[in-house]
Design an enzyme around this catalytic site. Structure first.
Site, PDB file in Angstrom:
ATOM      1  N   SER A   1       1.512  -9.697  -1.020  1.00 14.45           N
ATOM      2  CA  SER A   1       1.224  -8.255  -0.924  1.00 14.45           C
ATOM      3  C   SER A   1       1.644  -7.664   0.413  1.00 14.45           C
ATOM      4  CB  SER A   1      -0.265  -8.012  -1.163  1.00 14.45           C
ATOM      5  OG  SER A   1      -1.051  -8.840  -0.320  1.00 14.45           O
TER       6      SER A   1
ATOM      7  N   GLU B   1      -9.377   7.260   3.432  1.00 14.71           N
ATOM      8  CA  GLU B   1     -10.302   6.352   4.104  1.00 14.71           C
ATOM      9  C   GLU B   1      -9.507   5.119   4.484  1.00 14.71           C
ATOM     10  OE1 GLU B   1      -9.722   6.138   0.936  1.00 14.71           O
ATOM     11  OE2 GLU B   1      -9.507   3.973   0.684  1.00 14.71           O
TER      12      GLU B   1
ATOM     13  N   LYS C   1       0.811  -1.224   0.000  1.00 15.68           N
ATOM     14  CA  LYS C   1       0.000   0.000   0.000  1.00 15.68           C
ATOM     15  C   LYS C   1       0.842   1.272   0.000  1.00 15.68           C
ATOM     16  CE  LYS C   1      -4.538  -1.451   1.323  1.00 15.68           C
ATOM     17  NZ  LYS C   1      -4.409  -2.867   1.780  1.00 15.68           N
TER      18      LYS C   1
HETATM   19  C1  LIG Z   1      -5.221  -3.872   1.680  1.00 14.55           C
HETATM   20  C2  LIG Z   1      -4.509  -5.126   1.408  1.00 14.55           C
HETATM   21  C3  LIG Z   1      -4.890  -5.979   0.354  1.00 14.55           C
HETATM   22  C4  LIG Z   1      -6.119  -5.756  -0.487  1.00 14.55           C
HETATM   23  O1  LIG Z   1      -6.133  -4.589  -1.235  1.00 14.55           O
HETATM   24  P1  LIG Z   1      -5.891  -4.547  -2.808  1.00 14.55           P
HETATM   25  O2  LIG Z   1      -6.234  -3.140  -3.165  1.00 14.55           O
HETATM   26  O3  LIG Z   1      -6.800  -5.542  -3.442  1.00 14.55           O
HETATM   27  O4  LIG Z   1      -4.469  -4.863  -3.050  1.00 14.55           O
HETATM   28  C5  LIG Z   1      -4.129  -7.104   0.110  1.00 14.55           C
HETATM   29  N1  LIG Z   1      -3.042  -7.391   0.852  1.00 14.55           N
HETATM   30  C6  LIG Z   1      -2.646  -6.605   1.876  1.00 14.55           C
HETATM   31  C7  LIG Z   1      -1.431  -7.000   2.654  1.00 14.55           C
HETATM   32  C8  LIG Z   1      -3.359  -5.448   2.192  1.00 14.55           C
HETATM   33  O5  LIG Z   1      -2.950  -4.677   3.201  1.00 14.55           O
END
Ligand SMILES: *Cc1c(COP(=O)(O)O)cnc(C)c1O
Length: 421
Positions: A376, A108, A86
């Site tokens: 992610s 948000e 993020k």
């Molecule tokens: C917020 C988040 C997501 C989901 O958000 P996307 O916009 O779909 O990427 C996925 N993995 C992590 C670690 C997150 O913090």
């Protein structure tokens, strides 16, 4: 790319008249700065020195052997500063806002991950930061609220509606419409009214570009790429450089929750309650009832439970370029254990959905091909979710003992009294 803000029939800018000016101004600035050498150089330097890019592409030898098929590679976005992808978007948008002359940032947040990333980016760049968060989420997500406050952000509990993420989005939109002269709204995923889906994809596509380069350097033959999909920012950024090519297969893992029933999951592409709709300023696929009202979602991972999906992913899903699969809570928890024990890598609950999808796919693919998983985020943040599941009694004992310690320790009392005057 979309000049009019549409991806096929999805996307667009379904907003009140008062929102047009800030959105138009944003699009103009974004188009300008993405061609500005000075802006791009500063962004590159921050990515390198502050975020810690590029992030590693890790070959997972034990997982590969145990699964018995395609080679498993993991893109370690969890090693980015603040622990997830993020920050790529938050830094990009905050830097853009600064160039636009804005001094105040609003955002948000649901689970709090986007709030944390934005608060960190604002601290780094010297911007005021206000984060709107549903009152229910503020209560549930205190560790992230505390982190945002450490970075100097003001967290505003939203008390309207269901007091969760979608109400926080409404509140941020309202603030932006009145204050856009000084304020930029950093939207956290690849959705919302145009130009946000383009902006978020662009800042996240650094992930996919690195993967492409890393695979070319090491002669990795990619059969499939797998990412988890909440709003869709990590997945669309990871997939971006490959979308217009015929291969590899691109696979999005949605939250299958506890099953296929309505209210049991957050499967916007494969679920029983998946419908086309216009919600919160854009057209896409959402979980809606027959009257178009949003339905409750369910997932063990706090970041995959938004009722809608980004418009470009919806389009690419309907056209067949991206395949979607629903991963159950149980499968994601199994994936956390599998990669932790066999590779020493702790997936975030969200990312574990991608890990689980890859575990199912690997045995069906040949050994000279690779699957790339986008991790992610890392799982440190999920202690309060995983501990009650994996070791409930011990965790209850711990929380009880902690409560006593915090209430009764004179050391804590003395330290706290210096900060709570
Ligand atoms: C917020 C988040 C997501 C989901 O958000 P996307 O916009 O779909 O990427 C996925 N993995 C992590 C670690 C997150 O913090």
């Amino acid at each position: 790319m979309s000049d009019d803000g549409f991806f096929g029939k999805y996307g667009g800018k379904y907003v009140a008249e008062i929102m047009r000016r800030p959105l138009d101004e944003l699009k103009e600035a974004f188009d300008f700065y993405m061609k500005d050498k000075d802006f791009l150089e500063e962004l590159d330097t921050i990515r390198r020195d502050y975020i810690g890019r590029e992030t590693p592409l890790y070959f997972a030898p034990t997982a590969t052997k145990l699964l018995g098929g395609a080679q498993i590679y993991i893109k370690l976005e969890g090693l980015a500063n603040t622990g997830a992808h993020k920050i790529n978007n938050a830094i990009g948008q905050c830097l853009l806002a600064k160039r636009m002359g804005k001094t105040r940032i609003i955002a948000e947040t649901g689970a709090g991950q986007h709030g944390v990333a934005t608060a960190a980016a604002c601290a780094k760049l010297g911007l005021e930061c206000v984060v709107y968060m549903g009152e229910v989420d503020v209560r549930r997500q205190q560790p992230n609220v505390a982190t945002m406050e450490l970075y100097g952000a003001k967290v505003v509990p939203v008390t309207s509606g269901s007091r969760t993420l979608k109400d926080a989005v409404n509140e941020a939109m309202r603030d932006w419409a009145t204050n856009f002269e000084t304020t930029h709204y950093v939207l956290g995923s690849a959705l919302g009214p145009a130009p946000f889906p383009d902006i978020v994809r662009e800042f996240q596509s650094v992930i996919g570009r690195e993967v492409k380069r890393q695979c070319a350097e090491r002669n990795v033959d990619i059969a499939a790429m797998v990412a988890c999909v909440g709003g869709g920012s990590n997945s669309i950024g990871f997939f971006e450089p490959f979308i217009n090519e015929k291969s590899p297969r691109l696979i999005g893992a949605e939250a299958g929750g506890i099953g296929p029933g309505v209210g049991e999951n957050a499967s916007r592409m494969t679920g029983n309650a998946s419908r086309e709709g216009i919600v919160q300023g854009f057209k896409s696929r959402f979980l809606l009832d027959e009257d178009g009202q949003s339905l409750p979602t369910r997932s063990i991972s706090a970041g995959l439970d938004y009722m809608g999906i980004g418009p470009q992913l919806a389009e690419l899903g309907m056209s067949g370029r991206i395949e979607f699969t629903a991963i159950l809570d149980k499968e994601a928890l199994d994936a956390i254990n599998f990669f932790a024990r066999n590779e020493g890598i702790l997936f975030a609950m969200e990312s574990a959905h991608a890990g689980a999808a890859a575990m199912k796919l690997a045995p069906t693919l040949p050994k000279d091909k690779a699957i790339i998983i986008n991790m992610s985020g890392r799982g440190d943040k999920d202690l309060f979710i995983t501990n009650p599941v994996f070791r409930k009694e011990k965790w209850i004992d711990f929380l009880g003992a902690e409560l006593e310690r915090v209430k009764n320790s004179t050391d804590i009392h003395d330290a706290a009294s210096m900060f709570n005057k």
